[in-house]
Design a protein around this motif. Structure first.
Motif, mmCIF file in Angstrom:
data_model
loop_
_atom_site.group_PDB
_atom_site.id
_atom_site.type_symbol
_atom_site.label_atom_id
_atom_site.label_comp_id
_atom_site.label_asym_id
_atom_site.label_seq_id
_atom_site.Cartn_x
_atom_site.Cartn_y
_atom_site.Cartn_z
ATOM 1 N N ASP A 52 58.328 45.145 27.380
ATOM 2 C CA ASP A 52 58.266 45.725 26.029
ATOM 3 C C ASP A 52 57.491 47.042 26.122
ATOM 4 O O ASP A 52 56.280 47.082 25.930
ATOM 5 N N VAL A 53 58.217 48.119 26.432
ATOM 6 C CA VAL A 53 57.551 49.392 26.706
ATOM 7 C C VAL A 53 56.876 49.981 25.467
ATOM 8 O O VAL A 53 55.816 50.604 25.562
ATOM 9 N N GLU A 54 57.474 49.795 24.306
ATOM 10 C CA GLU A 54 56.886 50.352 23.080
ATOM 11 C C GLU A 54 55.544 49.687 22.771
ATOM 12 O O GLU A 54 54.550 50.374 22.492
ATOM 13 N N SER A 55 55.503 48.360 22.831
ATOM 14 C CA SER A 55 54.253 47.647 22.566
ATOM 15 C C SER A 55 53.219 47.940 23.654
ATOM 16 O O SER A 55 52.028 48.057 23.375
ATOM 17 N N TYR A 56 53.698 48.065 24.893
ATOM 18 C CA TYR A 56 52.784 48.375 25.993
ATOM 19 C C TYR A 56 52.091 49.710 25.741
ATOM 20 O O TYR A 56 50.879 49.830 25.922
ATOM 21 N N PHE A 57 52.866 50.703 25.334
ATOM 22 C CA PHE A 57 52.288 52.030 25.102
ATOM 23 C C PHE A 57 51.238 51.989 23.992
ATOM 24 O O PHE A 57 50.180 52.602 24.105
ATOM 25 N N LYS A 58 51.526 51.242 22.932
ATOM 26 C CA LYS A 58 50.578 51.153 21.819
ATOM 27 C C LYS A 58 49.272 50.484 22.252
ATOM 28 O O LYS A 58 48.175 50.968 21.938
ATOM 29 N N VAL A 59 49.385 49.377 22.983
ATOM 30 C CA VAL A 59 48.176 48.681 23.434
ATOM 31 C C VAL A 59 47.449 49.513 24.492
ATOM 32 O O VAL A 59 46.221 49.502 24.566
ATOM 33 N N ASN A 60 48.214 50.241 25.290
ATOM 34 C CA ASN A 60 47.623 51.119 26.292
ATOM 35 C C ASN A 60 46.680 52.130 25.649
ATOM 36 O O ASN A 60 45.605 52.434 26.190
ATOM 37 N N GLU A 61 47.068 52.641 24.471
ATOM 38 C CA GLU A 61 46.214 53.592 23.751
ATOM 39 C C GLU A 61 44.892 52.932 23.350
ATOM 40 O O GLU A 61 43.820 53.532 23.476
ATOM 41 N N SER A 88 52.336 63.275 22.908
ATOM 42 C CA SER A 88 53.770 63.569 22.932
ATOM 43 C C SER A 88 54.267 63.888 24.332
ATOM 44 O O SER A 88 55.462 63.747 24.618
ATOM 45 N N LEU A 89 53.369 64.312 25.235
ATOM 46 C CA LEU A 89 53.761 64.569 26.619
ATOM 47 C C LEU A 89 53.684 63.300 27.461
ATOM 48 O O LEU A 89 54.407 63.156 28.448
ATOM 49 N N ARG A 90 52.802 62.384 27.057
ATOM 50 C CA ARG A 90 52.637 61.159 27.833
ATOM 51 C C ARG A 90 53.690 60.119 27.505
ATOM 52 O O ARG A 90 54.146 59.384 28.377
ATOM 53 N N ALA A 91 54.091 60.051 26.239
ATOM 54 C CA ALA A 91 54.963 58.972 25.775
ATOM 55 C C ALA A 91 56.287 58.847 26.530
ATOM 56 O O ALA A 91 56.666 57.744 26.919
ATOM 57 N N PRO A 92 57.033 59.941 26.760
ATOM 58 C CA PRO A 92 58.330 59.774 27.431
ATOM 59 C C PRO A 92 58.213 59.193 28.833
ATOM 60 O O PRO A 92 59.044 58.388 29.253
ATOM 61 N N ARG A 93 57.184 59.578 29.584
ATOM 62 C CA ARG A 93 57.015 59.070 30.942
ATOM 63 C C ARG A 93 56.412 57.669 30.944
ATOM 64 O O ARG A 93 56.753 56.832 31.775
ATOM 65 N N ALA A 94 55.513 57.422 29.998
ATOM 66 C CA ALA A 94 54.854 56.109 29.950
ATOM 67 C C ALA A 94 55.840 55.003 29.604
ATOM 68 O O ALA A 94 55.604 53.836 29.908
ATOM 69 N N SER A 95 56.950 55.364 28.955
ATOM 70 C CA SER A 95 57.916 54.350 28.531
ATOM 71 C C SER A 95 58.863 53.934 29.653
ATOM 72 O O SER A 95 59.671 53.017 29.474
ATOM 73 N N GLU A 96 58.788 54.571 30.806
ATOM 74 C CA GLU A 96 59.661 54.211 31.911
ATOM 75 C C GLU A 96 59.148 52.939 32.591
ATOM 76 O O GLU A 96 57.949 52.798 32.845
ATOM 77 N N PRO A 97 60.043 51.994 32.907
ATOM 78 C CA PRO A 97 59.620 50.719 33.506
ATOM 79 C C PRO A 97 58.792 50.876 34.773
ATOM 80 O O PRO A 97 57.815 50.146 34.972
ATOM 81 N N ASP A 98 59.153 51.831 35.650
ATOM 82 C CA ASP A 98 58.398 51.992 36.890
ATOM 83 C C ASP A 98 56.993 52.486 36.618
ATOM 84 O O ASP A 98 56.037 52.105 37.286
ATOM 85 N N ARG A 99 56.853 53.331 35.589
ATOM 86 C CA ARG A 99 55.526 53.840 35.241
ATOM 87 C C ARG A 99 54.681 52.739 34.606
ATOM 88 O O ARG A 99 53.482 52.656 34.839
#
Length: 223
Positions: free
Chosen positions: A121-130, A158-169
């Protein structure tokens, strides 16, 4: 009846859309489109664009429509270097000063990151990552330093989000988080600083790749 948006609320909303990455770097900004979206005239939209250009989030271009700012690779790397130094300072202090309550929160957020990683769940991961990064900064018990780190992190969102959403990242990010948590929990300031520097530097390098892929948008002219 819905309350009409004020100039300030238009500015705040546009600012949030950019910081969240919903208006990606390099995107051409349409006054007409935003006015229709917000249900206002073009005047408050034009004023919002002007204000955000003063903060560096929007770039005004002669005889062309404004664009969501897309920094050069050198500028982006400088900004991520600044973020890495700020967060590394916070992480070092967190390893020295963190309370048991702060450590519990850090562990809880790291567990949540693991849950979202396992579920892809990349979207939730990014939010909790913050929230995870915020908790590390706040555990430094230095309000000024943590405030600067949190502010800089938000600006680069806005620069971090596109890369952070990639599964490998996401996989690499979680592994890096584990090292950060271990060093903070072990009260090891030197290793904590090093772990955070490595973590943020990697994100910065990937952001540079993102900018390279969108260079044509920066040079794009209105059709």
């Amino acid at each position: 009846m819905q309350t009409k948006m004020t100039s300030d609320s238009v500015t705040s909303t546009l600012n949030e859309l950019i910081l969240l990455g919903e208006l990606a770097p390099g995107t051409i900004i349409s006054e007409v489109g935003l006015a229709k979206q917000f249900g206002v005239s073009r005047t408050p939209v034009r004023e919002a664009i002007r204000k955000l250009s003063e903060t560096g989030l929007v770039t005004l271009r002669p005889r062309q429509r404004p664009i969501v700012s897309l920094p050069s690779i050198a500028e982006a790397l400088d900004q991520f270097e600044a973020l890495a130094m700020l967060e590394a300072d916070c992480c070092e202090l967190a390893a020295r000063r963190r309370t048991s309550e702060a450590m519990a929160q850090i562990n809880s957020l790291n567990d949540a990151c693991h849950h979202h990683f396992e579920n892809r769940d990349v979207e939730s991961y990014f939010k909790v990552n913050e929230e995870f990064h915020r908790s590390i900064s706040e555990a430094s018990n230095n309000t000024y330093l943590s405030g600067r780190a949190i502010q800089m992190r938000q600006r680069l969102r806005s620069l971090r989000a596109p890369r952070a959403s990639e599964p490998d990242r996401m996989k690499a990010s979680y592994a890096e988080h584990k090292r950060i948590v271990e060093t903070v929990e072990a009260n090891d300031p030197e290793r904590a600083r090093s772990a955070m520097l490595e973590h943020v530097a990697m994100v910065g390098e990937r952001a540079a790749d993102f900018i390279r892929s969108y260079t044509k948008l920066w040079e794009q002219t209105d059709q």
